[in-house]
Write an enzyme that holds these catalytic residues in place. Structure first.
Site, PDB file in Angstrom:
ATOM      1  N   ASP A   9      76.916  13.544  73.984  1.00  0.00           N
ATOM      2  CA  ASP A   9      78.350  13.725  73.676  1.00  0.00           C
ATOM      3  C   ASP A   9      79.243  12.505  73.912  1.00  0.00           C
ATOM      4  OD1 ASP A   9      77.355  16.237  73.280  1.00  0.00           O
ATOM      5  OD2 ASP A   9      78.666  17.263  74.683  1.00  0.00           O
ATOM      6  N   ASP A  47      78.799  17.370  70.270  1.00  0.00           N
ATOM      7  CA  ASP A  47      79.426  18.675  70.351  1.00  0.00           C
ATOM      8  C   ASP A  47      80.045  18.874  68.969  1.00  0.00           C
ATOM      9  OD1 ASP A  47      79.513  20.446  72.460  1.00  0.00           O
ATOM     10  OD2 ASP A  47      81.465  19.794  73.202  1.00  0.00           O
ATOM     11  N   HIS A  49      81.865  21.788  67.152  1.00  0.00           N
ATOM     12  CA  HIS A  49      82.384  23.158  67.193  1.00  0.00           C
ATOM     13  C   HIS A  49      83.096  23.574  65.904  1.00  0.00           C
ATOM     14  CE1 HIS A  49      81.420  23.396  71.394  1.00  0.00           C
ATOM     15  NE2 HIS A  49      82.244  22.435  71.743  1.00  0.00           N
ATOM     16  N   HIS A  62      88.379  20.767  71.208  1.00  0.00           N
ATOM     17  CA  HIS A  62      87.744  19.437  71.189  1.00  0.00           C
ATOM     18  C   HIS A  62      86.550  19.441  70.254  1.00  0.00           C
ATOM     19  CE1 HIS A  62      85.508  21.783  74.171  1.00  0.00           C
ATOM     20  NE2 HIS A  62      84.459  21.076  73.788  1.00  0.00           N
ATOM     21  N   LYS A  87      75.334  20.509  68.479  1.00  0.00           N
ATOM     22  CA  LYS A  87      75.304  21.697  69.349  1.00  0.00           C
ATOM     23  C   LYS A  87      76.685  22.325  69.470  1.00  0.00           C
ATOM     24  CE  LYS A  87      75.757  18.927  73.522  1.00  0.00           C
ATOM     25  NZ  LYS A  87      77.082  19.440  73.867  1.00  0.00           N
ATOM     26  N   CYS A 128      77.609  18.931  80.137  1.00  0.00           N
ATOM     27  CA  CYS A 128      76.527  18.827  79.144  1.00  0.00           C
ATOM     28  C   CYS A 128      75.362  17.976  79.616  1.00  0.00           C
ATOM     29  CB  CYS A 128      77.091  18.348  77.809  1.00  0.00           C
ATOM     30  SG  CYS A 128      78.140  19.616  77.059  1.00  0.00           S
TER      31      CYS A 128
HETATM   32  C1  VGL Z   1      81.567  19.211  77.732  1.00  0.00           C
HETATM   33  C2  VGL Z   1      83.275  20.366  78.693  1.00  0.00           C
HETATM   34  C3  VGL Z   1      83.410  21.142  77.571  1.00  0.00           C
HETATM   35  C4  VGL Z   1      80.550  18.118  77.834  1.00  0.00           C
HETATM   36  C5  VGL Z   1      81.681  19.976  76.597  1.00  0.00           C
HETATM   37  O1  VGL Z   1      80.215  17.491  76.829  1.00  0.00           O
HETATM   38  O2  VGL Z   1      80.070  17.882  78.953  1.00  0.00           O
HETATM   39  N1  VGL Z   1      82.358  19.422  78.771  1.00  0.00           N
HETATM   40  N2  VGL Z   1      82.610  20.938  76.534  1.00  0.00           N
END
Ligand code: VGL
Length: 180
Positions: A9, A47, A49, A62, A87, A128
């Site tokens: 990420d 990430d 979403h 995010h 993901k 993550c």
């Molecule tokens: C993450 C908080 C919310 C991460 C993802 O990538 O660690 N942290 N979503």
């Protein structure tokens, strides 16, 4: 057996200026760029979403798929990435772990690639990175967490440190990039 880098990420929304910014998110990028040259294979997660996700009840919006916030940090040497892993793609899917990816089955992919050791870096230590390293250990993968190539959200002071202890207890080795 391959040395594989798993970059977690390293995206704009987790970098300074992003919607879920981690202060040290930029500092680790050059360390990660150097590490890519030391590996046999480089995997990077995003990430990814949907616009509406139950995950956004817990976090600011995010890394919505196909937005600038979901793009990699522009300082990351993207051309050295061999495989992208997406993901958190479902409405009820937080996607904390790289092993929850939906575009490939990461566990199978790592087996096919003959993983010898997996080096986990990126963001965030307490979410993550933690979830991915714990899953890798559960699967019996020889897992390293590179301590100068990760950064924590630290919603509560010490969360990052706690996550490191947990990853270590689960069987991850903690290493510094200079020792790789
Ligand atoms: C993450 C908080 C919310 C991460 C993802 O990538 O660690 N942290 N979503």
């Amino acid at each position: 057996m391959k040395k594989i880098l798993l970059i977690v990420d390293l995206q704009n929304d987790f970098s300074p200026g992003g919607s879920l910014a981690i202060d040290e998110g930029n500092k680790i990028v050059p360390v990660i760029n150097d590490l890519m040259d030391k590996m046999d294979l480089v995997i990077a997660t995003q990430d990814w979403h949907p616009e509406e996700s139950t995950h956004f009840e817990d976090w600011p919006v995010h890394c919505v798929a196909n937005t600038i916030g979901a793009e990699f940090n522009p300082k990351l040497d993207e051309e050295k990435i061999d495989q992208i892993v997406l993901k958190g793609t479902g409405h009820d899917d937080p996607g904390y772990s790289a092993f929850d990816a939906t575009n490939i089955l990461l566990e199978e992919y790592l087996k096919e690639q003959n993983v010898g050791s997996l080096y986990v870096v990126g963001l965030a230590t307490d979410y993550c990175v933690r979830a991915s390293a714990l899953d890798a250990c559960k699967l019996g993968i020889h897992t390293y967490v590179v301590t100068d190539a990760i950064a924590a959200v630290d919603l509560e002071k010490g969360d990052g440190k706690k996550a490191l202890d947990e990853m270590y207890k689960a069987g991850s080795m903690l290493v510094e990039s200079k020792d790789i």
